[in-house]
Design an enzyme around this catalytic site. Sequence first.
Site, PDB file in Angstrom:
ATOM      1  N   ASP A  40     -11.676   2.825   4.154  1.00  0.00           N
ATOM      2  CA  ASP A  40     -12.020   1.425   3.718  1.00  0.00           C
ATOM      3  C   ASP A  40     -13.428   1.468   3.594  1.00  0.00           C
ATOM      4  O   ASP A  40     -14.039   0.298   3.222  1.00  0.00           O
ATOM      5  CB  ASP A  40     -11.749   0.570   5.035  1.00  0.00           C
ATOM      6  CG  ASP A  40     -10.242  -0.182   4.906  1.00  0.00           C
ATOM      7  OD1 ASP A  40     -10.275  -0.631   3.846  1.00  0.00           O
ATOM      8  OD2 ASP A  40      -9.411  -0.367   5.973  1.00  0.00           O
ATOM      9  N   LYS A  87       0.817  -1.288  -0.029  1.00  0.00           N
ATOM     10  CA  LYS A  87       0.028   0.099   0.060  1.00  0.00           C
ATOM     11  C   LYS A  87       0.968   1.250   0.144  1.00  0.00           C
ATOM     12  O   LYS A  87       0.596   2.359  -0.662  1.00  0.00           O
ATOM     13  CB  LYS A  87      -0.905   0.069   1.134  1.00  0.00           C
ATOM     14  CG  LYS A  87      -2.032  -0.938   1.127  1.00  0.00           C
ATOM     15  CD  LYS A  87      -2.776  -1.240   2.497  1.00  0.00           C
ATOM     16  CE  LYS A  87      -3.926  -2.405   2.299  1.00  0.00           C
ATOM     17  NZ  LYS A  87      -4.697  -2.689   3.546  1.00  0.00           N
ATOM     18  N   GLN A 104      -5.009  -1.502   9.403  1.00  0.00           N
ATOM     19  CA  GLN A 104      -5.018  -2.920   9.127  1.00  0.00           C
ATOM     20  C   GLN A 104      -5.642  -4.051   9.779  1.00  0.00           C
ATOM     21  O   GLN A 104      -5.309  -4.003  11.071  1.00  0.00           O
ATOM     22  CB  GLN A 104      -3.342  -2.919   8.717  1.00  0.00           C
ATOM     23  CG  GLN A 104      -3.281  -4.434   8.065  1.00  0.00           C
ATOM     24  CD  GLN A 104      -3.818  -4.576   6.424  1.00  0.00           C
ATOM     25  OE1 GLN A 104      -3.983  -3.481   5.815  1.00  0.00           O
ATOM     26  NE2 GLN A 104      -4.049  -5.596   6.008  1.00  0.00           N
TER      27      GLN A 104
END
Length: 277
Positions: free
Chosen positions: A116, A49, A93
């Site tokens: 997200d 990422k 995460q």
Amino acid sequence: MAQILDGKKLREKLLADLKQKIDGFQIKPTLVVILVGENPASKIYVNNKKKTAEELGINSQVINYPANISEKELLSKIEELNNDKNVTAILVQLPLPEHISKENVINAIAPAKDVDGFTPYNFGKLFSGEEPTVYPCTPKGILLLLDEYGIKLEGKHVVVVGRSNIVGRPLSQMLLNRNATVTVCHSRSNLDIIKTADVVISAVGKNIIEGEMLKLGSVVVDVGIFKDENGKTRGDVDFESASQVASYISPVPGGVGPMTITSLMLNTVELFEQNLS
Ligand code: GUN
């Protein structure tokens, strides 16, 4: 023989366009990724990422906490990032260590920085058929991939295998928004229903789907990724047999994986632009 749904190729195309857009920004978006502990798979994802963000000219910062960080400390960091005007996107995460409540942590992220799309605000919007600030990355990537190959979803029977908050649940809603007929299967389901699916999307992380379970000409999207006993990277679908029956199939690796990271970059820019307006 099935046609390949090539996520790597689509990633190149979408990220090249995105880079051009970012090159035109005076100020760049800033993505902060929080990683707790040393989960090897998470570390690889987070590094990817960061690397992809940097290639695009997105500012990115990884904050790596030891596994024994307290929930309180993590929540106070999120609060600080929420209030930091320079930070435009926050990602925590998953998975988190057991002593930390995933719900509390996700709930703490400001919806406007929730890259997200996992906060209750954004999930609530999605599940009530409204627009969330952004759509969750993996489901969004899957739909981008299907769209790229002209695969229509309206009126199709789509079987989603897996009901996680990261993939199955949000994906089922996004498919409903596309007027698909959606069946969500899980560990207690009779998977015979897969035989009736026009599109099968599997996200369980176990090798569960063989070619003989599929309807001839169906579209197969494999979201699972894990190492088998020989250390080989595998998906949920037995590619050999499934590609004899399906009309389209996404490979592992090189299918959905590259699309997830592409969606994260698209979401980072979308939040940044929403923040400007
Ligand atoms: N772990 C596995 N997939 C994801 C994802 O899409 N977002 C986050 N935050 N964690 C993950």
